[in-house]
Enzyme design. Structure first.
Site, PDB file in Angstrom:
ATOM      1  N   CYS A 173       0.840  -1.197   0.000  1.00  0.00           N
ATOM      2  CA  CYS A 173       0.000   0.000   0.000  1.00  0.00           C
ATOM      3  C   CYS A 173       0.880   1.252   0.000  1.00  0.00           C
ATOM      4  O   CYS A 173       1.570   1.516  -0.962  1.00  0.00           O
ATOM      5  CB  CYS A 173      -0.961  -0.050   1.182  1.00  0.00           C
ATOM      6  SG  CYS A 173      -2.308   1.125   1.024  1.00  0.00           S
ATOM      7  N   HIS A 233      -3.605  -5.564   0.827  1.00  0.00           N
ATOM      8  CA  HIS A 233      -2.978  -5.783   2.132  1.00  0.00           C
ATOM      9  C   HIS A 233      -2.950  -7.261   2.526  1.00  0.00           C
ATOM     10  O   HIS A 233      -3.874  -7.729   3.195  1.00  0.00           O
ATOM     11  CB  HIS A 233      -3.767  -5.029   3.213  1.00  0.00           C
ATOM     12  CG  HIS A 233      -3.569  -3.551   3.188  1.00  0.00           C
ATOM     13  ND1 HIS A 233      -2.548  -2.932   3.876  1.00  0.00           N
ATOM     14  CD2 HIS A 233      -4.252  -2.568   2.572  1.00  0.00           C
ATOM     15  CE1 HIS A 233      -2.612  -1.626   3.683  1.00  0.00           C
ATOM     16  NE2 HIS A 233      -3.644  -1.372   2.888  1.00  0.00           N
ATOM     17  N   GLU A 265      -1.309  -8.652   4.855  1.00  0.00           N
ATOM     18  CA  GLU A 265      -1.244  -8.824   6.319  1.00  0.00           C
ATOM     19  C   GLU A 265      -2.639  -8.814   6.944  1.00  0.00           C
ATOM     20  O   GLU A 265      -2.819  -9.281   8.057  1.00  0.00           O
ATOM     21  CB  GLU A 265      -0.335  -7.750   6.944  1.00  0.00           C
ATOM     22  CG  GLU A 265      -0.931  -6.357   7.105  1.00  0.00           C
ATOM     23  CD  GLU A 265      -0.979  -5.533   5.825  1.00  0.00           C
ATOM     24  OE1 GLU A 265      -0.709  -6.090   4.735  1.00  0.00           O
ATOM     25  OE2 GLU A 265      -1.310  -4.329   5.903  1.00  0.00           O
TER      26      GLU A 265
END
Lengths: 780, 276
Positions: B101, B235, B237
């Site tokens: 990002c 993302h 994660e």
């Protein structure tokens, strides 16, 4: 300004004595008006009496400080006596710190507590929607952080006039709802997203009584290890006060007194300086630094700078620790030269925290903040005694008895409840139910809020297990509650929901407020959360009007009655009075933030329909309760009967529904609210891209439109797992709950019948166009 | 080397805000991550660190320094001036650098991506521009893995396989200079630099909202020509476990399972442990 009232001291900085000792009532009133400190005449007399005893005049610092400390916003002088009898003191085993601080603290598990805060940022947002909303987020984050907690979620209930309100009818000095919604969402997005805390729940409500006084409420939930909970007080004499974060400037002067007065035509030009400026990029490291200092055990007490700025923080921290304090005001870092001492003392500049630290830890704390590039300065210490003394360049500018200073007045203002007189009128039954359902789906309160929700980062921190939008990939669907999994090695979750329907409270503040609790419970239960605590933000008009205060009393009585019956405590809250428009007060708006505990997030359920050929049930009873319904508003009906909550039924239903979810018998759950069964079924079908064929004849002898659009409380629509229908019914029977089998999922149409009559038969695609499209069309 | 000895620097300055979940992704896999402030690498801190003591570097998401100039611009300017040479050596030594990002935006601003004319080009060769919708877009996205070889970050992902990983950004539209767009794209394709493309759930070409930003070629993530620097807008994660992945309630599988984001962190660590 009359020069006789203000005597300049012979010092090199601005400092005046306010000439109260020689002032008669008229002069007192003039001084109150000229200084804009917010005192009314009675309070002016009280100040004068105190200083007469001391035989001297107050300085401008003292005078302004008392104005801040005694404002409704700071000391709840009107609401406190009422709240004590309604929503305070609900005992529950999960209570750790409730109502005592700006944020409530409740047990999450053996080692952790969660922290909840909710407050209003209404007046600043009505004047400057972007900055007002952004700083609202900033303030509520600090409320959670100063308890030592890591914020894990933000919520934002918002209330505006209709987006279709004719531009040329907007009163002078008032901003159009489209502009306000756009600015407020931008503000929340830019602040919340930047600071990296997910915005997971909220509501957007439109009603023309908010023209001229929109409401922006903001809430925050945090998580803390119990051993790290920090109080907002000094540990004893000798603590050093360390000022940390942003510098102090002239922004946000008189924020609390501004919040404690009606908005008027000139508010925009007069009060822009009362709106603070937010800076999330200072805030983010400030949060990290404060939490690191807490974790390392370096902090004895901590408090954020909210309403009233330094003036509210220091005195309260000292007093609550049983101490007095001495402050050197010239050590406070300022944004510019020449900020007067009284301005430094009451400025509400953002991104500032106060830490109380034992002398031996001061160096460590300063180094820690330096590593985060956050300014931190010792500005004073706690001392034995009960006095607060402030110097500026070695000149004493304030010396007050702390109990007098922080002991604001309490009023028993007169109130009376004025029952509403509503002419009952039943609308004609719709000739075309398809058309009526489509009308409801594009009604702005019901229409999809994706335009808002996608702009908020609801997943940052990677702990959002149930998202605010729940649908098949690429589609939209309104979830009932979001769920956060806050602790790494635990499957426990926090369900989060916000609700108040002002159309009900407008008709009946008592029962309408009960509905707000009912809907929160429905939402929490729908995802599998057990209602565990509530926070309240009580938005009302001018309490000096007995009828407005009457509504306030009725409303809080309603909230208290349900919550006490359920043994679910109110943990914290905020009162926002003086929300007045040209057409009178806003509707009673007690916004409720509900927190539910999820034992195992792996069992959570969402609202989107999932599997072909599964049974669809309605749990709960449907009555002719059309007061405040969106259907009546559209169809031209009138009723004074806001929906009622049956307390026993609510309590049993919560248990029964949670049992169903725990036993993994259900595929989808959604609660009917605005627009009743019709809209709730449509939302479930649209989200899952899966139709249904249902029959309402079992609901009894009411007219079809009443069955379809009644907004009766304590109901859920449930898609039951294939083959589990028998167990499902047995569980509900064991709780003595009413339920009906409505039909079956399947196809790409929503078909609703009432016996032989087919009411609705609409392709999902057609419904989706209007439901998803409305807000995009209006907002661009 | 052993997994537990792999030291990962998760770099932050004020405004980075995905560092904790990024840190946790490596931690959960048994590596030795550390959240490192840029000041620690430049020696302006009471706890200094050296880049060469780490085996992988990650730029997490957020709004570094507020993103007030252009996303990632301030962070990258600060890195370039204080850490540029160390960083080039780190990359040239083959250590993996991952930007997610805002981290992707920083890698592009730094000139590490796409890196067509050198390890770290003097000027940015591309930009991550404002989304076509002109709004911040937080929504689930589906990525098709299209990198054929040298898969430092994706060796556990099959070619052509789809992965559901959420996006959340206002500036994610990958754009190249108009006059050189065609040749640069061709070169990136030739170098096998495109890793992820946004697609629809059925794997076909995405349009809005499945492509949330309007990126050319639906580009969601790229590497440098050497393959050891990767930037992506979505993302991973946030999708480390199934329980935080989008829509898991529609697909009843064990929630202890990993989500689609797991593959990236796991592949990266595998690469380091094999190579060093």
């Amino acid at each position: 300004m009359n020069p006789d009232h203000y005597i300049k001291r012979d010092v090199h900085f601005p400092l005046y004595d306010i000439n109260l000792l020689n002032a008669d009532d008229e002069a007192l009133q003039t001084i109150a008006d000229e200084t804009a400190a917010g005192h009314d005449l009675n309070e002016m007399k009280r100040v004068k009496e105190y200083f007469t005893k001391l035989g001297r005049n107050p300085t401008d610092v003292e005078f302004q400080a008392l104005g801040q400390a005694w404002s409704e916003h700071s000391c709840y002088k009107t609401s406190k006596p009422i709240l004590k009898n309604t929503i305070f003191n609900i005992d529950a085993p999960q209570n750790i710190l409730v109502i005592k601080e700006d944020a409530g603290v409740l047990e999450f598990d053996d080692e952790h507590a969660y922290v909840v805060a909710l407050e209003s940022h209404n007046h600043p947002s009505a004047i400057e929607p972007y900055g007002g909303a952004a700083t609202g987020i900033g303030g509520i984050l600090r409320d959670v952080v100063w308890m030592g907690a890591q914020p894990v979620a933000l919520v934002d209930p918002l209330f505006f006039g209709s987006l279709d309100y004719p531009m040329d009818e907007v009163p002078k000095g008032v901003k159009h709802p489209t502009y306000l919604l756009s600015g407020v969402v931008d503000g929340i997005r830019d602040y919340g997203n930047r600071v990296g805390i997910p915005t997971v729940a909220g509501q957007v409500t439109f009603h023309n009584s908010y023209i001229g006084n929109c409401l922006v409420n903001v809430g925050c939930i945090g998580i803390v290890e119990k051993k790290h909970i920090i109080r907002s007080r000094v540990s004893g004499p000798g603590d050093v006060f360390i000022y940390a974060g942003g510098r102090t400037g002239r922004d946000g002067i008189h924020g609390v007194t501004f919040a404690s007065a009606d908005l008027h035509e000139e508010s925009d030009t007069e009060s822009r300086g009362a709106v603070q400026l937010g800076d999330p990029i200072t805030k983010e490291p400030l949060i990290h630094a404060c939490l690191e200092a807490v974790e390392k055990g370096l902090v004895s007490g901590m408090k954020d700078f909210g309403g009233g700025g330094l003036s509210s923080v220091v005195g309260e921290m000292a007093l609550h620790g049983g101490c007095g304090c001495e402050i050197e005001l010239d050590r406070v870092p300022t944004k510019e030269e020449g900020v007067a001492p009284w301005e430094i003392w009451i400025s509400e500049s953002q991104e500032r925290m106060m830490l109380a630290v034992r002398p031996e830890n001061v160096e460590k704390v300063l180094r820690l903040f330096a590593d985060w590039d956050v300014e931190a300065v010792p500005i004073g210490r706690s001392v034995v005694g009960k006095n607060i003394t402030i110097t500026y360049c070695n000149t004493k500018v304030l010396e007050l008895d702390l109990e007098f200073y922080t002991g604001g007045p309490e009023y028993d203002r007169p109130y009376e409840f004025a029952p509403r007189d509503v002419q009952e009128r039943m609308p004609e039954e719709p000739a075309d139910y398809n058309e009526m359902l489509l009308k409801l789906l594009c009604e702005e309160n019901i229409a999809c809020k994706g335009w808002v929700v996608h702009q908020y980062d609801h997943e940052v921190r990677g702990k959002t297990v149930i998202k605010p939008l729940q649908a098949k990939l690429g589609l939209e669907g309104h979830g009932d509650a979001a769920v956060i999994k806050p602790v790494e090695n635990s499957w426990k979750g926090l369900a989060i929901s916000c609700d108040i329907n002002p159309r009900y409270t407008l008709l009946d503040p008592y029962h309408g407020s009960m509905c707000a609790i009912d809907e929160n419970c429905r939402n929490l239960v729908a995802v599998g959360g057990r209602p565990h605590s509530f926070a309240d933000c009580l938005n009302f008009g001018n309490p000096e009007n007995p009828e407005t205060l009457g509504d306030f009393v009725e409303s809080t009585r309603g909230l208290g009655d349900v919550a006490r019956f359920l043994s679910v405590p109110f943990s914290s809250g905020n009162v926002s009075f003086y929300n007045e428009t040209l057409n009178g007060p806003i509707p009673p708006t007690p916004t409720i933030l509900g927190i539910g505990l999820v034992e195992d997030i792996r069992k959570c359920v969402t609202s989107d329909m999932k599997v072909e050929d599964e049974a669809v049930y309605l749990v709960g009873q449907t009555f002719e309760e059309m007061g405040g319904s969106i259907y009546y508003e559209i169809a031209g009906g009138c009723s004074g009967d806001a929906p009622m909550v049956d307390l026993d039924n609510l309590k049993n239903s919560i248990e029964g529904m949670l049992d169903l979810i725990d036993k993994e018998l259900v595929s989808a759950v959604h609660d009917p609210s605005e627009g009743g069964l019709g809209v709730a079924l449509a939302e479930m079908a649209l989200a899952g891209d899966l139709g249904a064929d249902v029959d309402l004849s079992a609901l009894g002898k009411m007219r079809s439109d009443i069955k379809l659009f009644s907004e009766s409380q304590t109901r859920w629509i449930v898609e039951v797992r294939s083959g589990k229908e028998g167990t499902f019914e047995r569980v509900l029977n064991s709780y003595g709950l009413s339920f009906l089998r409505l039909g079956t999922t399947g196809g790409k149409n929503l078909i609703i019948r009432d016996g032989k009559k087919e009411l609705v038969n609409l392709p999902l695609k057609r419904m989706r166009e209007v439901w998803e499209g409305t807000l995009h069309e209006k907002m661009g | 080397m052993d997994l537990k000895d792999i030291r990962v620097a998760v770099l932050r300055i004020e405004g980075t805000n995905c560092e904790e979940e990024s840190f946790l992704a490596f931690k959960r896999l048994g590596a030795d991550p550390e959240m490192v402030h840029l000041k620690q690498l430049t020696g302006d801190s009471s706890h200094p660190r050296k880049l060469k003591d780490y085996h992988a570097l990650m730029f997490p998401g957020g709004f570094s320094a507020g993103d007030y100039v252009r996303a990632g611009a301030i962070f990258s300017a600060r890195i370039k001036s204080s850490l540029g040479r160390d960083l080039v050596r780190f990359v040239e030594d083959g250590y993996p650098v991952l930007g997610i990002c805002n981290g992707f935006q920083i890698l592009v601003e730094l000139g590490l991506l796409p890196g067509l004319s050198g390890t770290m080009t003097g000027r940015a060769e591309a930009v991550l521009a404002t989304n076509d919708s002109n709004r911040f877009e937080c929504r689930p996205t589906i990525l098709k893995h299209v990198k054929r070889g040298n898969r430092v970050f994706t060796e556990k992902m099959g070619y052509g396989e789809l992965f559901t990983i959420p996006s959340a950004h206002a500036e994610g539209k990958f754009v190249l200079p108009e006059d050189r767009e065609k040749e640069m794209l061709e070169e990136m394709v030739k170098n096998d630099q495109i890793v992820f493309q946004y697609v629809k759930p059925d794997g076909t070409k995405a349009e809005y909202p499945f492509n949330p930003n309007g990126s050319i070629l639906n580009i969601a993530g790229i590497t440098n020509p050497a393959g050891n620097v990767m930037g992506m807008m979505p993302h991973p994660e946030r999708a480390f476990y199934r329980s935080t992945s989008p829509n898991w309630t529609r697909h009843p599988l064990p929630l202890e399972d990993f989500g689609d984001g797991w593959y990236i962190f796991s592949s990266l660590l595998n690469y380091v442990s094999r190579r060093f």
